[in-house]
Motif scaffolding. Structure first.
Motif, PDB file in Angstrom:
ATOM      1  N   MET A 165     -49.332  92.421  18.495  1.00 37.84           N
ATOM      2  CA  MET A 165     -49.972  91.114  18.406  1.00 37.84           C
ATOM      3  C   MET A 165     -48.999  89.993  18.059  1.00 37.84           C
ATOM      4  SD  MET A 165     -53.684  91.994  16.679  1.00 37.84           S
ATOM      5  CE  MET A 165     -54.360  90.405  17.177  1.00 37.84           C
ATOM      6  N   THR A 167     -46.668  88.415  19.779  1.00 32.31           N
ATOM      7  CA  THR A 167     -46.513  87.325  20.743  1.00 32.31           C
ATOM      8  C   THR A 167     -47.722  86.391  20.728  1.00 32.31           C
ATOM      9  OG1 THR A 167     -47.514  88.608  22.552  1.00 32.31           O
ATOM     10  CG2 THR A 167     -45.105  88.747  22.264  1.00 32.31           C
ATOM     11  N   GLN A 168     -48.834  86.832  20.175  1.00 36.65           N
ATOM     12  CA  GLN A 168     -50.043  86.013  20.112  1.00 36.65           C
ATOM     13  C   GLN A 168     -50.235  85.363  18.746  1.00 36.65           C
ATOM     14  OE1 GLN A 168     -51.685  85.638  23.138  1.00 36.65           O
ATOM     15  NE2 GLN A 168     -49.802  86.752  23.632  1.00 36.65           N
ATOM     16  N   ARG A 172     -49.439  80.932  17.052  1.00 35.01           N
ATOM     17  CA  ARG A 172     -50.564  80.293  16.371  1.00 35.01           C
ATOM     18  C   ARG A 172     -50.169  79.797  14.983  1.00 35.01           C
ATOM     19  NH1 ARG A 172     -52.986  83.740  19.987  1.00 35.01           N
ATOM     20  NH2 ARG A 172     -55.128  83.258  20.659  1.00 35.01           N
ATOM     21  N   SER A 238     -60.086  79.881  19.122  1.00 34.21           N
ATOM     22  CA  SER A 238     -60.571  80.138  20.478  1.00 34.21           C
ATOM     23  C   SER A 238     -61.882  79.447  20.820  1.00 34.21           C
ATOM     24  CB  SER A 238     -60.747  81.650  20.685  1.00 34.21           C
ATOM     25  OG  SER A 238     -61.613  82.192  19.693  1.00 34.21           O
TER      26      SER A 238
END
Length: 282
Positions: A165, A167-168, A172, A238
């Motif tokens: 996770m 790279t995500q 953020r 999101s």
């Protein structure tokens, strides 16, 4: 266990999950990476053990806050060197780390589970937090670190990418350009630089004691309100603004007027009265 300000854990509620230990201090749980002789480096078992611990805490409504820490001299030094040796020798070929029947990789689930734990999770970082260990910390809601901690998304140096996770979650937290710089270069930065970049929320000489004190402050709040607050803030990544506002109103409808909220109001009024009395005496 530990010599921190947390004190002695409740032995009746604490539990060992192989390479991970869960300690309980009333409504606070410590999730302890417990391979100190290898700087808490990651083996496949640790992924399973972390996921199991997270699932246990997700189902435990008596937990109001969680502290994640490493035993010994490190938070987590990343993948165990023995695993890299297996890669070089080719013995890892055909050995996927996926849970049968699940689409997502086990390593990703060992990070994602901390967003699924309904209450706040605080990572207390000291020493190396490298590669997969760095990504474990990214899965927490709040990060407290020593100034000299070593933080690195170092996977590209080993010919892979941050696949837990990272790279995500990293963009953020610190924005895409800084995330790309850390990932592309595989550089190691200090906790102090991590604070400047927004990767770390606070520096402390004893991050475990500081994290535990923060957990105590959090755990004193209404659990239902904590659960909703974490859920709503996480939605902001999101959801549309309208979806977030609708969810806020749903939260208010569920929280307002309950016995738990009445107790929270009573406690707050007593605290304010005590402060006023103390101020009048000074």
């Amino acid at each position: 266990m530990t010599d921190t300000a947390a004190g002695t854990p409740d032995s009746t509620a604490s539990m060992q999950h192989g390479t991970v230990r869960v300690e309980r201090f009333g409504a606070i749980a410590h999730v302890v990476l417990d391979r100190p002789d290898s700087l808490n480096s990651i083996t496949p078992d640790m992924f399973y053990d972390l996921l199991e611990a997270g699932q246990q805490l997700s189902a435990d409504t008596s937990v109001n806050a969680v502290v994640m820490r490493g035993e010994g001299r490190a938070f987590c030094a990343g993948l165990d060197m023995g695993e890299f040796k297996r890669i070089v020798e080719g013995t890892m070929a055909g050995s996927p780390l996926d849970i049968p029947g699940d689409a997502e990789a086990l390593a990703q689930q060992a990070v994602e589970i901390w967003s699924q734990v309904a209450v706040p999770v605080i990572a207390a970082i000291h020493g190396p937090a490298l590669g997969g260990g760095f990504q474990f910390a990214l899965g927490a809601d709040i990060r407290i670190s020593t100034a000299d901690a070593k933080l690195s998304a170092m996977e590209l140096a080993w010919g892979i990418i941050p696949d837990m996770m990272g790279t995500q979650l990293l963009p953020r937290l610190i924005g895409p350009s800084k995330a790309k710089r850390l990932i592309f270069t595989a550089d190691t930065i200090s906790g102090e630089q991590g604070l400047a970049w927004g990767l770390v929320d606070e520096l402390a000489e004893d991050p475990v004691a500081t994290a535990h004190a923060l957990a105590e402050q959090i755990a004193d709040k209404s659990r239902s309100a904590l659960v909703w607050a974490k859920k709503l803030v996480d939605m902001a990544d999101s959801a549309t603004m309208r979806e977030g506002l609708v969810a806020e109103q749903q939260a208010l409808r569920e929280l307002r007027g309950t016995e738990e909220q009445k107790l929270a109001v009573q406690k707050r009024m007593e605290q304010l009265a005590a402060r006023k009395a103390a101020k009048g005496q000074s």
